[in-house]
Design a protein around this motif. Structure first.
Motif, PDB file in Angstrom:
ATOM      1  N   ALA A 181      47.537  38.623  33.249  1.00  0.00           N
ATOM      2  CA  ALA A 181      46.895  39.221  34.426  1.00  0.00           C
ATOM      3  C   ALA A 181      47.187  40.718  34.498  1.00  0.00           C
ATOM      4  O   ALA A 181      46.319  41.524  34.849  1.00  0.00           O
ATOM      5  N   GLN A 182      48.436  41.135  34.161  1.00  0.00           N
ATOM      6  CA  GLN A 182      48.772  42.551  34.185  1.00  0.00           C
ATOM      7  C   GLN A 182      48.005  43.320  33.117  1.00  0.00           C
ATOM      8  O   GLN A 182      47.561  44.449  33.352  1.00  0.00           O
ATOM      9  N   ARG A 183      47.856  42.717  31.946  1.00  0.00           N
ATOM     10  CA  ARG A 183      47.103  43.403  30.886  1.00  0.00           C
ATOM     11  C   ARG A 183      45.640  43.584  31.283  1.00  0.00           C
ATOM     12  O   ARG A 183      45.045  44.621  31.013  1.00  0.00           O
ATOM     13  N   ILE A 184      45.071  42.578  31.932  1.00  0.00           N
ATOM     14  CA  ILE A 184      43.684  42.701  32.379  1.00  0.00           C
ATOM     15  C   ILE A 184      43.580  43.742  33.488  1.00  0.00           C
ATOM     16  O   ILE A 184      42.645  44.558  33.511  1.00  0.00           O
ATOM     17  N   SER A 185      44.549  43.756  34.418  1.00  0.00           N
ATOM     18  CA  SER A 185      44.516  44.719  35.524  1.00  0.00           C
ATOM     19  C   SER A 185      44.611  46.155  35.023  1.00  0.00           C
ATOM     20  O   SER A 185      44.106  47.077  35.674  1.00  0.00           O
ATOM     21  N   ALA A 186      45.253  46.345  33.880  1.00  0.00           N
ATOM     22  CA  ALA A 186      45.423  47.698  33.362  1.00  0.00           C
ATOM     23  C   ALA A 186      44.169  48.244  32.701  1.00  0.00           C
ATOM     24  O   ALA A 186      44.108  49.433  32.375  1.00  0.00           O
ATOM     25  N   VAL A 187      43.161  47.419  32.507  1.00  0.00           N
ATOM     26  CA  VAL A 187      41.924  47.870  31.863  1.00  0.00           C
ATOM     27  C   VAL A 187      41.162  48.784  32.810  1.00  0.00           C
ATOM     28  O   VAL A 187      41.002  48.465  33.995  1.00  0.00           O
ATOM     29  N   PRO A 188      40.716  49.954  32.362  1.00  0.00           N
ATOM     30  CA  PRO A 188      39.924  50.839  33.232  1.00  0.00           C
ATOM     31  C   PRO A 188      38.675  50.123  33.752  1.00  0.00           C
ATOM     32  O   PRO A 188      37.945  49.487  32.995  1.00  0.00           O
ATOM     33  N   GLY A 189      38.461  50.199  35.051  1.00  0.00           N
ATOM     34  CA  GLY A 189      37.300  49.570  35.654  1.00  0.00           C
ATOM     35  C   GLY A 189      37.591  48.239  36.296  1.00  0.00           C
ATOM     36  O   GLY A 189      36.800  47.748  37.099  1.00  0.00           O
ATOM     37  N   VAL A 190      38.755  47.610  35.952  1.00  0.00           N
ATOM     38  CA  VAL A 190      39.143  46.347  36.577  1.00  0.00           C
ATOM     39  C   VAL A 190      39.850  46.666  37.888  1.00  0.00           C
ATOM     40  O   VAL A 190      40.852  47.396  37.909  1.00  0.00           O
ATOM     41  N   THR A 191      39.337  46.160  38.980  1.00  0.00           N
ATOM     42  CA  THR A 191      39.906  46.450  40.299  1.00  0.00           C
ATOM     43  C   THR A 191      40.914  45.402  40.749  1.00  0.00           C
ATOM     44  O   THR A 191      41.754  45.695  41.598  1.00  0.00           O
ATOM     45  N   ARG A 192      40.839  44.197  40.179  1.00  0.00           N
ATOM     46  CA  ARG A 192      41.720  43.123  40.661  1.00  0.00           C
ATOM     47  C   ARG A 192      41.739  41.995  39.652  1.00  0.00           C
ATOM     48  O   ARG A 192      40.719  41.643  39.092  1.00  0.00           O
ATOM     49  N   ALA A 193      42.923  41.433  39.429  1.00  0.00           N
ATOM     50  CA  ALA A 193      43.061  40.253  38.570  1.00  0.00           C
ATOM     51  C   ALA A 193      44.143  39.370  39.171  1.00  0.00           C
ATOM     52  O   ALA A 193      45.328  39.738  39.182  1.00  0.00           O
ATOM     53  N   VAL A 194      43.732  38.240  39.727  1.00  0.00           N
ATOM     54  CA  VAL A 194      44.680  37.364  40.422  1.00  0.00           C
ATOM     55  C   VAL A 194      44.813  36.050  39.661  1.00  0.00           C
ATOM     56  O   VAL A 194      43.826  35.360  39.412  1.00  0.00           O
ATOM     57  N   PRO A 195      46.047  35.689  39.253  1.00  0.00           N
ATOM     58  CA  PRO A 195      46.253  34.439  38.509  1.00  0.00           C
ATOM     59  C   PRO A 195      46.607  33.272  39.426  1.00  0.00           C
ATOM     60  O   PRO A 195      47.329  33.420  40.403  1.00  0.00           O
ATOM     61  N   LEU A 196      46.109  32.107  39.088  1.00  0.00           N
ATOM     62  CA  LEU A 196      46.433  30.856  39.774  1.00  0.00           C
ATOM     63  C   LEU A 196      46.717  29.805  38.710  1.00  0.00           C
ATOM     64  O   LEU A 196      45.938  29.657  37.760  1.00  0.00           O
TER      65      LEU A 196
END
Length: 793
Positions: A474-489
């Protein structure tokens, strides 16, 4: 002389006139051949469609593992294979990860060897995309070494985006791991279900509506140069030929032109077939070898086109009296009768109306009855248009000189102008009816997914990941430019006793921000737990089952592998940890469920990381909901790249509001292909027809210019002569198309609703084709308007 010998002699004489009539004869025959050839080419293409579709299905089945033989354990002839499909800029890419477990592992079709770790085999289209500038971002995702280009037997079409990725980490985690298959061969013996009655009705209508304009164009093409031909036949009467003989000679000329058309049509078909491999429409493509006409259909076209040419010519001469001193057209002074013209569409309606209201619930439609009814209605357009045009121009007078010239020309010979636009009118009428039917039944074949792309553009589906890796991903995805939010469940099963079998409930673990995606929380802090209520999901997924009833604060549960998979299943893999005991926090609050971005309504328990059970082994299921700023460039694909880099076997599912049934989508795609071909035919045939009419009037135009008529006036008169029949034809086509569409919607048991956007769109498309053709004919028109055109020898 016998009748057969007379026909043979006269047909042969007509053929000699067609090929030996000097420059004029050659031009006339060539124009006829080109017009007929365009129609023949499209007819031949239509005969290849069933075979091309069958070939696509066969190659797709040959590489499928849907019902391939499975193995329980690794062996010398086993192969592990898993889907790793990708999406790139709204384009779907199909892919498989493979790992050979023995030297005799089955080889996928189209490959010479199985790719090893870090290697990849690509389809030619995907290889070209990766090498292009448009594929720069995709190259970051699929960066394995390309060792082979997949051959034709392994692809359903030349434009397919497909790959095999070698992997040394691919493993099957027991029999319950349905994501990875262990197979010993490829091939799927498909037993395909037939289309439902409404879809079959749409297939029949698509073929009829697309082929009717072709037939009209062929009938028009064989009448090119009719005025000059009739004058030559009058000269033959002067030297002793009787009326029946000159008609047979005229039929011979038409037969010769149609035979030239068959040759040219075969050539057009061969050229089109060689180019079709480079064309991809809506990710659909066809191998040139698949466009192989069925022999009996090709023979039928070869016999039907010349026979139709002869029949049309003889029918056209029924109202022409060819005498030694000239040609008298009996249709000129007598007005066209309308009763029999109305009879054709009325009979067509009579065939269709009895099937009203049947839909999918009352068996299949009679295909022959449907085809005959639609054909008669569309033929009604071609027979009503000459009458309508004649009535309109008979009552018009006055206006500018260009208008008067155009109207007078139409008054003298309105039939030729009507023939010019008949094909357009038929095509527009059929297209409007089809669009109305498609729009009417679209709701039956378009199902809402329940997903909300506004809350998450992508749902990342992860199997058997630890919490640490989930957070890391989730942190790696959140660090991508343009990604505003990535929440894991993450979700794990729980039960009051083990083995639990079906009596389980779901425990969902996530931060307060993540839990807010699946429940309505008034307040939340790390360490809280919640009991979900109000779940109304009609068919919860396996990991969501709540057969064990609702849990209460203070209940003691087993969490983890509660379904009996803890022991070694014989797969060679280590046993998974036993379920851990865990007590529901006493302060757990009851909260209402909320649909997550995928549309699922969860039940069971929600817990934050501090309150979550410890040491429960692998999480059976986990999801990361990703939101992106779509105003930024390629943010979604950069997120997909991050997911693929973290784990190629993780699924990045793009969320959509709705999805269409495969059969419906395939028919619409076929209609798109067919409509594209018909539009090309319409444009080409109209241009040929326009040039033929201008050539016929070359001396008249030259004479008018010699007497001082402005070229602009003559150009406008030609435009008016095209515009008036087109407007009347499109109005008639719109009326017939709407009426036919209403009848078809009634047959499909759908409420009649006029799709005005389709009506206006198809009418505008038809008008646009005519405008383009008219503009293309202006340069030849200007060349013909020269006084030296009167020169003769």
């Amino acid at each position: 002389m016998s009748r057969l010998r007379a026909w043979t002699r006269d047909l042969g004489m007509g053929a000699r006139f067609a090929f030996g009539g000097g420059r004029e004869g050659w031009i006339r025959t060539l124009l006829t051949g080109v017009g007929v050839g365009l129609g023949v080419a499209l007819l031949l293409i239509s005969t290849t469609i069933p075979g091309a579709l069958a070939a696509r299905y066969e190659r797709g089945d040959a590489r499928s593992t849907m019902n391939s033989e499975r193995a329980d354990a690794p062996g010398p002839d086993t192969l592990l294979i898993a889907r790793v499909n990708q999406t790139y800029r709204h384009t779907d890419i199909e892919g498989h990860a493979v790992r050979a477990e023995g030297p005799r592992a089955p080889l996928p079709p189209g490959l010479k060897r199985i790719p090893g770790p870090g290697e990849m085999a690509l389809s030619p289209a995907l290889d070209a995309l990766l090498k292009s500038s448009d594929g720069a971002l995709l190259r970051e995702r699929l960066d394995a070494r390309v060792v082979e280009i997949i051959g034709d037997p392994g692809l359903v079409g030349p434009g397919e985006l497909f790959f095999y990725l070698g992997s040394d980490t691919l493993a099957k985690n027991g029999p319950e791991d349905y994501r990875v298959e262990r197979v010993t061969g490829f091939g799927y013996d498909a037993d395909r279900e037939g289309l439902d009655p409404v879809l079959m009705l749409m297939v029949v209508l698509t073929f009829v509506a697309l082929l009717m304009p072709v037939a009209v164009f062929i009938a028009t093409a064989v009448r090119f140069g009719g005025d000059r031909r009739d004058r030559r036949l009058a000269a033959l009467r002067l030297v002793g030929a009787d009326s029946q003989m000159v008609r047979r000679i005229a039929a011979g000329e038409a037969l010769a032109g149609s035979l030239v058309g068959l040759v040219l049509g075969s050539g057009f078909f061969a050229v089109g077939r060689s180019l079709v491999g480079s064309v991809s429409l809506k990710q659909r493509s066809v191998f040139p070898a698949d466009l192989d006409p069925a022999p009996w259909l090709a023979v039928l076209v070869a016999l039907a086109v010349p026979a139709a040419a002869v029949a049309v010519t003889l029918f056209a001469l029924r109202s022409v009296v060819i005498e030694p001193l000239g040609v008298v057209r009996t249709a000129g002074p007598s007005r066209r009768r309308v009763w029999w013209r109305l009879l054709l569409p009325l009979v067509g309606l009579g065939l269709l109306v009895p099937m009203d209201g049947r839909g999918n619930d009352h068996g299949r439609f009679n295909q022959w009855q449907v085809s005959a009814g639609v054909v008669l209605l569309l033929v009604g357009v071609t027979v009503l248009l000459p009458w309508l045009l004649e009535r309109f121009v008979a009552k018009v007078s006055g206006g500018p000189v260009s208008w008067q010239l155009a109207v007078r020309r139409l008054q003298v010979n309105s039939g030729a102008a009507a023939r010019l636009v008949n094909g357009i009118a038929v095509a527009v009428a059929g297209a409007i009816a089809l669009q109305m039917l498609f729009a009417g039944v679209e709701g039956e074949y378009t199902k809402p997914t329940g997903q909300d792309p506004g809350r998450a553009a992508v749902a990342v589906l992860v199997n058997r990941e630890t919490q640490t890796r989930m957070d890391d991903l989730a942190q790696r995805i959140s660090a991508v430019p343009g990604v505003t939010r990535a929440v894991p469940l993450t979700t794990v099963q729980a039960a009051r006793q083990v083995p639990a079998m079906q009596e389980t409930l779901a425990v969902t673990i996530g931060t307060c921000d993540a839990l807010g995606e699946v429940a309505s929380l008034d307040s939340c802090k790390d360490g809280d737990a919640f009991v979900l209520t109000g779940s109304a999901a009609p068919a919860p997924q396996a990991w969501q089952r709540s057969d064990g009833g609702a849990a209460k604060p203070g209940d003691e549960l087993f969490v983890g592998d509660v379904s009996g998979y803890g022991s070694d299943s014989g797969s060679g893999l280590p046993a998974r940890p036993a379920p851990a005991k865990w007590q529901v926090p006493a302060d757990a609050r009851t909260v209402p469920s909320r649909e997550d971005p995928t549309g699922e309504l969860r039940s069971g328990l929600l817990v934050t990381p501090a309150a979550a059970p410890k040491e429960i082994g692998d999480f059976p299921n986990a999801r990361i909901f990703v939101q992106v700023d779509e105003s930024g460039p390629d943010a979604l694909d950069r997120a997909r790249n991050a997911v693929f880099k973290a784990d190629p076997f993780v699924t990045a599912m793009t969320l959509r509001h709705s999805e269409k049934a495969a059969g419906y989508s395939s028919i619409r795609t076929g209609l798109f292909f067919g409509a594209t071909g018909v539009l090309v035919l319409i444009g080409g045939s109209l241009l040929v027809s326009q040039l033929e009419q201008l050539r016929e009037r070359r001396r008249l135009l030259s004479a008018l210019v010699a007497f001082g008529t402005k070229r602009s006036t003559l150009s406008l008169s030609v435009l008016w002569q095209t515009a008036v029949p087109i407007v009347l034809g499109l109005v008639l086509a719109a009326g017939v198309g709407v009426g036919l569409g209403a009848v078809l919607m009634g047959m499909a048991a759908q409420p009649v609703r006029i799709d005005w956007a389709s009506v206006l769109g198809m009418t505008a498309t038809g008008a646009g084709v005519v405008v383009v053709v008219t503009l293309l004919s202006l340069p030849p028109l200007l060349r013909l308007m020269r006084p030296d055109g009167l020169r003769t020898e």
